[in-house]
Scaffold this active site. Structure first.
Site, PDB file in Angstrom:
ATOM      1  N   ASP A 266       8.690 -10.249  11.063  1.00 40.53           N
ATOM      2  CA  ASP A 266       8.913  -9.527   9.708  1.00 40.53           C
ATOM      3  C   ASP A 266       9.949 -10.606   8.971  1.00 40.53           C
ATOM      4  O   ASP A 266      10.889 -10.971   9.643  1.00 40.53           O
ATOM      5  CB  ASP A 266       9.354  -8.327   9.699  1.00 40.53           C
ATOM      6  CG  ASP A 266       8.231  -7.336  10.259  1.00 40.53           C
ATOM      7  OD1 ASP A 266       7.200  -7.625   9.801  1.00 40.53           O
ATOM      8  OD2 ASP A 266       8.509  -6.464  11.225  1.00 40.53           O
TER       9      ASP A 266
ATOM     10  N   GLU B  66      -1.076   1.152   6.750  1.00 36.42           N
ATOM     11  CA  GLU B  66       0.020   0.804   8.065  1.00 36.42           C
ATOM     12  C   GLU B  66       1.200   1.362   8.155  1.00 36.42           C
ATOM     13  O   GLU B  66       2.012   0.937   6.961  1.00 36.42           O
ATOM     14  CB  GLU B  66      -0.042  -0.452   8.414  1.00 36.42           C
ATOM     15  CG  GLU B  66      -1.297  -1.174   8.191  1.00 36.42           C
ATOM     16  CD  GLU B  66      -1.211  -2.796   8.419  1.00 36.42           C
ATOM     17  OE1 GLU B  66      -0.186  -3.263   8.645  1.00 36.42           O
ATOM     18  OE2 GLU B  66      -2.431  -3.519   8.556  1.00 36.42           O
TER      19      GLU B  66
END
Length: 272
Positions: free
Chosen positions: A64, A53
């Protein structure tokens, strides 16, 4: 669904036929540099990852944790652009032949244009897109563009997702389902927890798509634990941390990434 999305499906099916989970690695484009990021993504695949990815760095990465936020900041300060992300996808796929997905928040794609982004991602050899913050109810424009260009659309499910919601998400998605192992942001953890196994069980009840688990896996033991019940194991922060630990020596960073990929690849083959 055609094009590189079919390659993604074949790789996941091959791993299943081999009696193991697929290993999916993540790194943001432009980190530590654009060229360095391409080399690192290639090293992931050479080391043992089946799929990679490529993250599109964003200034507000809500999913994140601090490690990936740090890498995104480095990439953004280095001037990374969508063209660099597409180049990373193109050159990584060309070098390895492996499926390469783009993981991105919706805002950059929306501003760039969904049709334009889908067309250019497909042209670059991308297999699909992971869109963690795009509500399935608002995804029709993207999904039509993705299908037209042979791209998979991967949605994220979480332990908080009710069964009815899981069914709606998995019906709209393609390629695989990204199961967030726990509530929270990305990052390495001591334990992946039991929530992930229950989420995979509930997700599989709604779809035949492979279910890959991410958030928290950082070593071979955890990879084996997750591989015992999931179709794929997704690792991101641990790879980013290896590069951050060797900021002054890019070659050592690549070697560390390749080494970790090898350890994790052994882990998914042990399957708990």
């Amino acid at each position: 669904m055609a094009g590189r999305a079919e390659l993604l499906g074949r790789v996941l099916a091959t791993a299943k036929d081999e009696g193991r989970a697929a290993l999916v690695g993540y790194l943001p484009a432009g980190f530590p540099t654009v060229d360095g990021g391409i080399a690192a993504c290639t090293a992931l695949l050479e080391g043992g990852c089946d799929i990679v990815e490529v993250g599109l760095p964003h200034s507000d990465p809500v999913l994140d944790g601090p490690v990936i936020q740090t890498a995104d900041d480095i990439a953004l300060r280095g001037g990374v652009r969508i063209a660099d992300v597409l180049r990373t996808v193109r050159e990584t796929h060309a070098a390895t032949g492996a499926p390469v997905l783009c993981m991105t928040y919706w805002n950059p794609v929306d501003r760039y244009g969904a049709e334009r982004f889908a067309a250019e991602l497909a042209e670059a050899g991308g297999a699909g897109c992971i869109l963690p913050d795009l509500p399935v109810e608002e995804s029709e424009v993207w999904r039509k563009a993705a299908e037209q260009h042979g791209l998979a659309t991967v949605f994220v499910v979480a332990p908080s997702s009710r069964d009815e919601r899981l069914a709606r998400i998995t019906e709209a998605g393609s390629g695989f389902v990204y199961a967030a192992s726990l509530m929270g942001v990305t990052g390495t953890r001591e334990s992946v927890g039991q929530e992930a196994q229950e989420l995979v069980r509930r997700t599989r009840a709604t779809t035949d798509l492979p279910v890959c688990v991410g958030l928290g896996v950082s070593n071979a033991r955890q990879a084996a634990e997750v591989a015992a019940f999931a179709d794929g194991v997704i690792v991101g922060s641990a790879f980013v941390k290896r590069l951050l630990d060797h900021e002054d020596d890019p070659d050592a960073g690549l070697a560390a990434v390749r080494e970790l990929a090898g350890e994790l690849a052994e882990g998914v083959r042990r399957r708990g």
